[in-house]
Design a protein around this motif. Structure first.
Motif, short mmCIF file in Angstrom:
data_model
loop_
_atom_site.label_atom_id
_atom_site.label_comp_id
_atom_site.label_asym_id
_atom_site.label_seq_id
_atom_site.Cartn_x
_atom_site.Cartn_y
_atom_site.Cartn_z
N ASN A 293 -47.67 29.27 24.49
CA ASN A 293 -47.92 27.89 24.18
C ASN A 293 -47.42 27.91 22.41
O ASN A 293 -46.95 26.73 22.36
N PHE A 294 -47.82 28.86 21.36
CA PHE A 294 -47.39 27.35 20.20
C PHE A 294 -47.01 29.08 19.10
O PHE A 294 -46.61 29.22 18.48
N ASN A 295 -45.98 29.27 20.46
CA ASN A 295 -44.66 29.64 19.73
C ASN A 295 -44.30 29.36 18.66
O ASN A 295 -44.08 29.93 17.42
N ASN A 296 -44.20 27.59 18.66
CA ASN A 296 -43.75 27.16 17.50
C ASN A 296 -44.50 27.78 16.47
O ASN A 296 -43.73 27.18 15.16
N MET A 297 -45.70 27.55 16.14
CA MET A 297 -46.62 27.94 15.41
C MET A 297 -45.65 29.38 14.42
O MET A 297 -46.24 29.29 13.26
N LEU A 298 -46.53 30.41 15.93
CA LEU A 298 -45.97 31.69 14.62
C LEU A 298 -44.59 31.50 14.37
O LEU A 298 -44.42 32.37 13.18
N TYR A 299 -43.44 31.15 14.57
CA TYR A 299 -42.53 30.52 13.81
C TYR A 299 -42.44 29.92 12.70
O TYR A 299 -41.83 29.98 11.04
N LYS A 300 -43.55 28.66 12.20
CA LYS A 300 -43.76 28.06 10.96
C LYS A 300 -44.18 29.23 10.12
O LYS A 300 -44.17 29.01 9.00
N VAL A 301 -45.59 29.91 10.67
CA VAL A 301 -45.70 30.89 9.76
C VAL A 301 -45.25 31.60 9.31
O VAL A 301 -45.14 33.31 8.30
N GLY A 302 -43.69 32.29 10.36
CA GLY A 302 -43.15 33.10 9.89
C GLY A 302 -42.84 34.17 10.71
O GLY A 302 -42.20 34.91 10.06
N LEU A 303 -43.04 34.15 11.74
CA LEU A 303 -43.31 34.93 12.95
C LEU A 303 -42.24 34.50 13.89
O LEU A 303 -42.75 33.81 15.27
N ASN A 304 -40.86 34.93 14.30
CA ASN A 304 -39.89 33.92 15.37
C ASN A 304 -39.66 35.23 15.68
O ASN A 304 -39.20 36.15 16.30
N MET A 305 -40.32 35.15 17.12
CA MET A 305 -41.32 36.68 17.87
C MET A 305 -39.92 36.41 19.44
O MET A 305 -39.37 37.57 19.68
N PRO A 306 -38.74 35.23 19.64
CA PRO A 306 -37.89 35.55 20.16
C PRO A 306 -36.83 35.70 19.69
O PRO A 306 -35.92 36.98 20.33
N TYR A 307 -37.02 35.78 17.77
CA TYR A 307 -35.40 35.97 17.13
C TYR A 307 -36.08 37.60 16.93
O TYR A 307 -34.92 38.65 17.60
N ILE A 308 -37.30 38.00 17.20
CA ILE A 308 -37.27 39.57 16.60
C ILE A 308 -37.21 40.38 18.36
O ILE A 308 -36.61 41.34 17.65
N THR A 309 -36.93 39.81 19.36
CA THR A 309 -37.30 40.48 20.32
C THR A 309 -35.59 40.48 20.42
O THR A 309 -35.14 42.02 20.92
N TYR A 310 -35.16 39.69 20.28
CA TYR A 310 -33.33 39.94 20.09
C TYR A 310 -32.90 40.51 19.24
O TYR A 310 -31.85 41.38 19.56
N ARG A 311 -33.08 40.31 17.44
CA ARG A 311 -32.77 41.40 17.06
C ARG A 311 -33.25 42.75 17.20
O ARG A 311 -32.43 43.64 17.09
N GLU A 312 -33.83 43.21 17.38
CA GLU A 312 -34.24 44.40 18.15
C GLU A 312 -33.87 45.33 19.20
O GLU A 312 -32.86 46.12 19.14
N LEU A 313 -33.61 44.61 20.12
CA LEU A 313 -32.54 44.59 21.18
C LEU A 313 -31.38 44.88 21.07
O LEU A 313 -30.26 45.36 21.82
N THR A 314 -30.66 44.16 20.37
CA THR A 314 -29.30 43.88 20.39
C THR A 314 -28.68 45.02 18.68
O THR A 314 -28.02 45.07 18.51
N GLY A 315 -29.55 45.73 18.78
CA GLY A 315 -30.04 46.83 17.30
C GLY A 315 -29.57 47.04 15.99
O GLY A 315 -29.19 47.28 14.99
N GLN A 316 -30.49 45.73 16.13
CA GLN A 316 -30.34 45.07 14.58
C GLN A 316 -31.73 44.81 14.12
O GLN A 316 -32.21 43.66 13.26
N PRO A 317 -32.89 45.73 14.23
CA PRO A 317 -34.41 45.45 14.51
C PRO A 317 -34.78 44.98 13.01
O PRO A 317 -34.21 44.73 11.49
#
Length: 394
Positions: A293-317
């Motif tokens: 639910n509060f993914n947008n808050m995690l993004y605002k504090v500096g943890l963009n979880m979907p992007y972190i996931t994307y970057r690691e899985l595409t070989g650019q962690p």
């Protein structure tokens, strides 16, 4: 970036948040739904493509075939991000097939389901030495005697499969105050063919609910994390976050990171805890194995979880990161929080002054974004339509 991100479910603000978190980095986002109704997340300017698939429950094989056919037409394997428990369940069921053409963080088939299932989670947590609420299973000998001696009333009747329970009863649990209410709750669950357990209620107001939010890499090691404190939820006392703030609680890292790493988890997870107001001990309540639910808050504090996931899985962690200071930023889902506030005040759990005093914090909104207003207007249009239907039925 050639890899697209396929988002399962844009009819709720979790999917909307995932679309925005990826879209701001120029990633092609693909919203997949089984219907166009109420899919306000797909109205985002960051949504690149929109697909209507077979229903994941009515035609699961058709749904999986649809996803695979789409992925095979792409130049690079897409990253798959389910944004609802029901989508997670089917991804887990068909994980081997989907891994042939999608990038998915979890590689251990069945682990998502094991952690979502309240009974198997309870057993696994106990094996790993994590404190969980006292629980009695319906098929145990001397069931009612154990409830009255170990659990005591009031207590909660909790589903093993939350998604199915919420879909049926529009609530997360049954709270019962005596044996008669317990029997009625068990009968309702049995009639719906839903498995339940009975648990002790850990003492403490809703602000005793905390979370450990983390990303674990492909070596099952925590690389990104923070902790949060709930202030209000809806339905009150046993509901979803509607007003939650980032709050650094080091003890939750010690418990949560150790548990997730020991079970070999990969990807994003959120562990919910409740702090016993009498003992100060943290009890593991449940685990969310998808964006929350509060993914947008995690993004605002500096943890963009979907992007972190994307970057690691595409070989650019991305570099590891932890938020270990209090940022004072809160997640706010205003619509349901207003409903919650009414009930908190009505039941005497909060005063109007306490509510007003809590609102003066920097906010990460569930839906509204000045730079991407279309989803907010679409949500309001959907809401107005529902209200009009209720009025005309009277």
């Amino acid at each position: 970036m050639n890899n697209k991100a396929v988002i399962l479910g844009s009819n709720y603000y979790i999917g909307l948040s995932a679309i925005r978190c990826l879209g701001v980095h120029g990633i092609t986002t693909v919203a997949v739904d089984y219907s166009e109704e109420n899919t306000y997340g797909a109205k985002s300017k960051y949504c690149s493509e929109r697909l209507i698939s077979p229903h994941y429950k009515e035609d699961p094989k058709g749904f999986i075939r649809f996803l695979k056919d789409y992925a095979k037409r792409q130049s690079s394997p897409p990253v798959l991000i389910p944004c609802h428990d029901a989508y997670v369940e089917i991804v887990d069921e068909y994980l081997s097939e989907l891994q042939e053409c999608f990038l998915i963080p979890q590689t251990d088939k069945g682990l998502y389901t094991k952690l979502m299932n309240k009974e198997t989670l309870h057993r696994l947590a106990m094996e790993k030495g994590v404190t969980v609420p006292e629980t009695v299973r319906v098929n145990e000998e001397n069931f009612f005697e154990k409830v009255e001696s170990m659990i005591k009333f009031p207590c909660i009747v909790k589903p093993v499969d939350s998604a199915s329970f919420v879909a049926k009863f529009r609530r997360k649990i049954f709270k019962v105050h005596n044996k008669e209410e317990l029997e009625k709750a068990l009968e309702k669950a049995q009639d719906a063919d839903l498995e339940v357990i009975v648990q002790r209620i850990i003492p403490g107001f809703d602000d005793h609910m905390y979370t450990f939010d983390a990303y674990l890499n492909q070596e099952a090691k925590v690389t990104h994390w923070t902790t949060c404190q709930k202030y209000r939820q809806y339905p009150i006392n046993f509901g979803a976050s509607v007003y939650t703030g980032q709050k650094h609680v080091p003890e939750l890292y010690e418990i949560g990171a150790k548990f997730l790493e020991e079970v070999g988890y990969k990807g994003f997870a959120e562990i919910e805890f409740k702090k016993d107001e009498e003992t100060g001990e943290f009890y593991l309540i449940e685990i969310n194995v998808r964006i929350t639910n509060f993914n947008n808050m995690l993004y605002k504090v500096g943890l963009n979880m979907p992007y972190i996931t994307y970057r690691e899985l595409t070989g650019q962690p991305l570099e590891p990161k932890a938020i270990t200071e209090d940022t004072n930023i809160v997640f706010w889902y205003a619509f349901e929080d207003l409903l919650a506030i009414k009930d908190y005040i009505k039941t005497g759990q909060l005063t109007l002054w306490e509510v007003l005093a809590s609102l003066f914090k920097p906010k990460a909104y569930a839906i509204w974004d000045w730079n991407d207003p279309a989803p907010g207007f679409a949500f309001l249009q959907n809401l107005a339509g529902k209200i009009l239907k209720k009025i005309t039925r009277r």
